[in-house]
Design a protein around this motif. Structure first.
Motif, PDB file in Angstrom:
ATOM      1  N   ARG A 143      27.274  50.608  48.753  1.00  0.00           N
ATOM      2  CA  ARG A 143      28.490  51.399  48.537  1.00  0.00           C
ATOM      3  C   ARG A 143      29.683  50.470  48.704  1.00  0.00           C
ATOM      4  N   ARG A 144      30.478  50.335  47.624  1.00  0.00           N
ATOM      5  CA  ARG A 144      31.659  49.466  47.645  1.00  0.00           C
ATOM      6  C   ARG A 144      32.908  50.327  47.530  1.00  0.00           C
ATOM      7  N   THR A 145      33.874  50.056  48.402  1.00  0.00           N
ATOM      8  CA  THR A 145      35.136  50.788  48.397  1.00  0.00           C
ATOM      9  C   THR A 145      36.287  49.787  48.386  1.00  0.00           C
ATOM     10  N   HIS A 146      37.181  49.939  47.423  1.00  0.00           N
ATOM     11  CA  HIS A 146      38.364  49.088  47.330  1.00  0.00           C
ATOM     12  C   HIS A 146      39.591  49.972  47.494  1.00  0.00           C
ATOM     13  N   ARG A 147      40.298  49.817  48.605  1.00  0.00           N
ATOM     14  CA  ARG A 147      41.485  50.622  48.895  1.00  0.00           C
ATOM     15  C   ARG A 147      42.731  49.771  48.689  1.00  0.00           C
ATOM     16  N   THR A 148      43.752  50.372  48.077  1.00  0.00           N
ATOM     17  CA  THR A 148      45.029  49.697  47.876  1.00  0.00           C
ATOM     18  C   THR A 148      46.156  50.654  48.240  1.00  0.00           C
ATOM     19  N   TYR A 149      47.054  50.203  49.118  1.00  0.00           N
ATOM     20  CA  TYR A 149      48.227  50.976  49.502  1.00  0.00           C
ATOM     21  C   TYR A 149      49.467  50.178  49.111  1.00  0.00           C
ATOM     22  N   THR A 150      50.474  50.850  48.544  1.00  0.00           N
ATOM     23  CA  THR A 150      51.681  50.150  48.110  1.00  0.00           C
ATOM     24  C   THR A 150      52.925  50.891  48.572  1.00  0.00           C
ATOM     25  N   MET A 151      53.984  50.116  48.807  1.00  0.00           N
ATOM     26  CA  MET A 151      55.286  50.662  49.181  1.00  0.00           C
ATOM     27  C   MET A 151      56.363  49.787  48.556  1.00  0.00           C
ATOM     28  N   ASP A 152      57.300  50.404  47.860  1.00  0.00           N
ATOM     29  CA  ASP A 152      58.394  49.675  47.215  1.00  0.00           C
ATOM     30  C   ASP A 152      59.637  50.535  47.350  1.00  0.00           C
ATOM     31  N   LEU A 157      42.259  61.964  40.178  1.00  0.00           N
ATOM     32  CA  LEU A 157      40.945  61.670  40.743  1.00  0.00           C
ATOM     33  C   LEU A 157      39.911  61.925  39.660  1.00  0.00           C
ATOM     34  N   TYR A 158      39.152  60.903  39.323  1.00  0.00           N
ATOM     35  CA  TYR A 158      38.149  61.065  38.278  1.00  0.00           C
ATOM     36  C   TYR A 158      36.955  60.176  38.582  1.00  0.00           C
ATOM     37  N   GLY A 159      35.824  60.510  37.955  1.00  0.00           N
ATOM     38  CA  GLY A 159      34.616  59.735  38.191  1.00  0.00           C
ATOM     39  C   GLY A 159      33.390  60.494  37.751  1.00  0.00           C
ATOM     40  N   SER A 160      32.269  60.195  38.379  1.00  0.00           N
ATOM     41  CA  SER A 160      31.008  60.799  37.962  1.00  0.00           C
ATOM     42  C   SER A 160      30.945  62.295  38.254  1.00  0.00           C
ATOM     43  N   ASP A 161      31.821  62.810  39.108  1.00  0.00           N
ATOM     44  CA  ASP A 161      31.840  64.246  39.422  1.00  0.00           C
ATOM     45  C   ASP A 161      32.898  65.002  38.638  1.00  0.00           C
ATOM     46  N   ASP A 214      32.284  52.779  44.307  1.00  0.00           N
ATOM     47  CA  ASP A 214      31.101  52.650  43.454  1.00  0.00           C
ATOM     48  C   ASP A 214      29.855  52.600  44.334  1.00  0.00           C
ATOM     49  N   GLU A 215      28.854  53.373  43.978  1.00  0.00           N
ATOM     50  CA  GLU A 215      27.574  53.339  44.680  1.00  0.00           C
ATOM     51  C   GLU A 215      26.485  52.935  43.698  1.00  0.00           C
ATOM     52  N   THR A 216      25.669  51.995  44.138  1.00  0.00           N
ATOM     53  CA  THR A 216      24.553  51.545  43.300  1.00  0.00           C
ATOM     54  C   THR A 216      23.254  51.650  44.088  1.00  0.00           C
ATOM     55  N   ARG A 217      22.175  51.764  43.369  1.00  0.00           N
ATOM     56  CA  ARG A 217      20.843  51.755  43.980  1.00  0.00           C
ATOM     57  C   ARG A 217      19.931  50.957  43.063  1.00  0.00           C
ATOM     58  N   GLY A 218      19.360  49.920  43.620  1.00  0.00           N
ATOM     59  CA  GLY A 218      18.536  49.047  42.805  1.00  0.00           C
ATOM     60  C   GLY A 218      19.319  48.367  41.705  1.00  0.00           C
ATOM     61  N   GLY A 219      20.623  48.139  41.943  1.00  0.00           N
ATOM     62  CA  GLY A 219      21.465  47.473  40.967  1.00  0.00           C
ATOM     63  C   GLY A 219      22.046  48.386  39.912  1.00  0.00           C
ATOM     64  N   ARG A 220      21.722  49.672  39.927  1.00  0.00           N
ATOM     65  CA  ARG A 220      22.236  50.611  38.928  1.00  0.00           C
ATOM     66  C   ARG A 220      23.236  51.551  39.578  1.00  0.00           C
ATOM     67  N   ARG A 221      24.380  51.748  38.919  1.00  0.00           N
ATOM     68  CA  ARG A 221      25.404  52.616  39.479  1.00  0.00           C
ATOM     69  C   ARG A 221      24.944  54.062  39.443  1.00  0.00           C
ATOM     70  N   THR A 222      25.058  54.734  40.578  1.00  0.00           N
ATOM     71  CA  THR A 222      24.639  56.133  40.680  1.00  0.00           C
ATOM     72  C   THR A 222      25.824  57.088  40.712  1.00  0.00           C
TER      73      THR A 222
END
Length: 581
Positions: free
Chosen positions: A479-488, A556-560, A512-520
């Protein structure tokens, strides 16, 4: 921030915004100056002191803000020329909590009026008629307030577990109502037992600040039924006892969550603007603005994270930015999560282990941060004892460098960051399972201001990258999570005492979550706020002539599936509310 501007506008009147009773012992921070001291209400040792901000107002003045980039156009609406004595009730573009179409049971857990720093105390009893294994549990806060009042911070505990942390909007003279929803299904273990309830939104009510915070909090439990199954939740939700944690001996996954907020305590509310000596600025910190929330187990570094730069609803010296649309997370403060599963083998020895949370960069002896901890545990039902070992803790050097450049426009450039890898295994009933957690933090900021801080600006980015790899029976999961916060943002006090703030905030995450190298599964979040508001300082309220435009786009968008909503306001009137996908 901008203490000099704020204090000159209010002639030394105390602005005790965003105070609340902390979840653990804390010392009251020293007031900014003697005038503040004279007006500060007495507080106990457990109360976190507040940071001055602009006073809540009925009428201030300004320019207009653009909606977030690529926001769809909305219908025209009649709007007043400037703010009046009433405005639209606060709302956010975030999606409502989805609910299953099953039987539900509602329980009122708190109903109170907050006038001071006296907590509401009550008792919670689990619902009857919906079973004890629920498909979802939804918390809802409904609040109302009128008159004059600051933004305030609050919390809700059930059975000692912090299930909700929030802040309040600033009211109109005619009164506002607002609501907040949160999915709290993860705390189902706590809800299955009766327990004490404690809630506090620390407040001050007097002849000037008249707003009494009237709130009601309910929990709605949705039963399982038909195709709707009970939710997969942690088996136990634990709290620290005298700073220590004792886990069940068959724990196979352990996650800590920390509701970290920089609030009272003077400049720590605006930690991202602090500067080291010799830079001439009103908010000081030994090493500048870099902050990092660390968790340790028995003195050993176990997790690192970037705190979210929350702006409360009186922030940046300009409450007209937030009257209708708050900044991201202001009403629903999300906890920082740390996967401590590599430590599970160590924790499972049946002994108490010391858990410490600290915030890197806070000057020694200075208060202002609250860091209550919950620990979520998943157990191996087929083993009384799950053994294991911590096999790796590798921390990189913590980078924290601030460079001050003097001139007619003072400037502070900051670069900070840190890396941590932890790894370990547990021997479960379904085999040996290895968990590796990698986290990389980075922060860059450019802060520039003029003499007297009449112009004060910050552009900053924080990133928090995390990967959790689980290798056991079956394909490897990541499970990989990339968070970005910005202030200007920029605040300017012109020669005619017109104070203008232009500000953009961003809260983004890619998972992104993968299992056995495939994104789930995968998801992308982009919550962007933009505001531009101006008013005349140092004049009576009815002469402030405030105008301002604010907007929020939440995607918010994605596999769900997907969700996309845009809100735009002008002078407190909602001019656009559009949903699309």
């Amino acid at each position: 921030m901008r203490r000099r501007i704020v204090m000159s506008m209010l002639a030394g009147v105390i602005l005790s915004a965003s105070t609340f009773l902390g979840a653990g012992p804390a010392s009251a921070a020293p007031p900014a100056d003697a005038a503040q001291l004279a007006a500060t209400p007495a507080r106990s040792a457990d109360q976190v002191a507040a940071t001055p901000r602009d006073a809540p107002s009925e009428t201030p003045a300004a320019t207009a803000a653009e909606a977030p980039a690529d926001a769809p156009a909305g219908p025209a609406a009649d709007t007043p020329a400037e703010f009046g004595t009433d405005w639209h009730d606060p709302l956010t573009a975030a999606p409502p909590v989805a609910r299953p179409a099953t039987k539900s049971c509602a329980v009122t857990v708190a109903e109170a009026q907050f006038r001071d720093f006296t907590p509401y105390r009550g008792a919670y009893t689990p619902p009857s008629g919906c079973g004890d294994r629920w498909s979802k549990v939804v918390l809802r806060l409904d609040g109302k307030v009128k008159g004059r009042q600051f933004d305030r911070l609050g919390y809700l505990h059930i059975g000692g577990v912090e299930i909700f942390r929030t802040s309040t909007p600033e009211p109109s003279p005619d009164g506002i109502e607002w609501s907040v929803e949160k999915d709290v299904t993860r705390y189902s273990d706590t809800f299955r037992r009766g327990g004490d309830v404690e809630m506090l939104i620390g407040n001050v009510v007097d002849d000037t600040y008249t707003g009494v915070l009237d709130v009601k909090v309910t929990l709605t439990f949705y039963a399982q039924g038909g195709a709707v199954k009970s939710a997969a939740t942690p088996d136990r939700v634990l709290t620290l006892q005298d700073g220590t944690l004792t886990t069940p001996r068959n724990s196979e996954r352990v996650v800590a969550e920390v509701y970290a907020t920089g609030s009272g305590g003077g400049c720590e509310e605006y930690w991202y603007l602090t500067v080291p000596d010799p830079a001439p600025y009103s908010c000081k910190a030994d090493k500048g603005p870099y902050r990092e929330v660390q968790i340790k187990v028995d003195g050993q570094l176990a997790g690192i994270a970037e705190p979210f730069p929350t702006v409360w609803t009186g922030g940046w010296s300009n409450p007209f930015l937030w009257y209708v649309i708050p900044g991201p997370r202001a009403f629903d403060i999300k906890p920082i999560e740390y996967d401590l599963t590599p430590y599970a083998g160590l924790l499972n020895d049946g002994r108490p282990h010391r858990i410490d949370v600290s915030v890197v960069g806070v000057p020694a002896g200075q208060t202002g941060w609250s860091t209550p901890v919950n620990v979520l545990v998943w157990q191996d039902a087929k083993r009384a004892h799950v053994s294991g070992a911590l096999t790796e803790v590798r921390a990189g050097d913590l980078t924290n460098s601030s460079t001050y450049t003097p001139g007619s426009e003072e400037r502070l450039d900051t670069v900070g960051g840190h890396r941590l890898t932890t790894a370990g295994y547990v021997d479960t009933s379904h085999g040996r399972v290895w968990t590796t957690v990698r986290r990389t933090l980075a922060n860059t900021s450019a802060h520039h201001w003029t003499d007297g801080e009449n112009t004060d600006a910050l552009k900053a980015t924080w990133t928090d990258d995390e990967s959790v790899t689980v290798d056991g029976r079956g394909p490897v999961g990541v499970r990989r999570t990339h968070r970005t916060y910005t202030m200007d943002g920029t605040t300017t006090l012109a020669a005619d005492d017109r104070l203008r703030t232009v500000l953009t905030l961003g809260d983004r995450a890619a998972v992104d979550e993968t299992r056995g190298g495939r994104r789930t599964t995968w998801s992308r979040l982009d919550d962007t706020y933009a505001g531009d508001a101006t008013y005349t300082a140092n004049v009576p309220r009815d002469q402030r002539h405030a105008v301002g435009t604010t907007s929020e786009r939440y995607r918010l968008y994605g596999s769900d599936g997907c969700y996309d909503r845009v809100l735009v306001t002008a002078q407190g009137v909602l001019t656009r509310d559009r949903s699309d996908c």
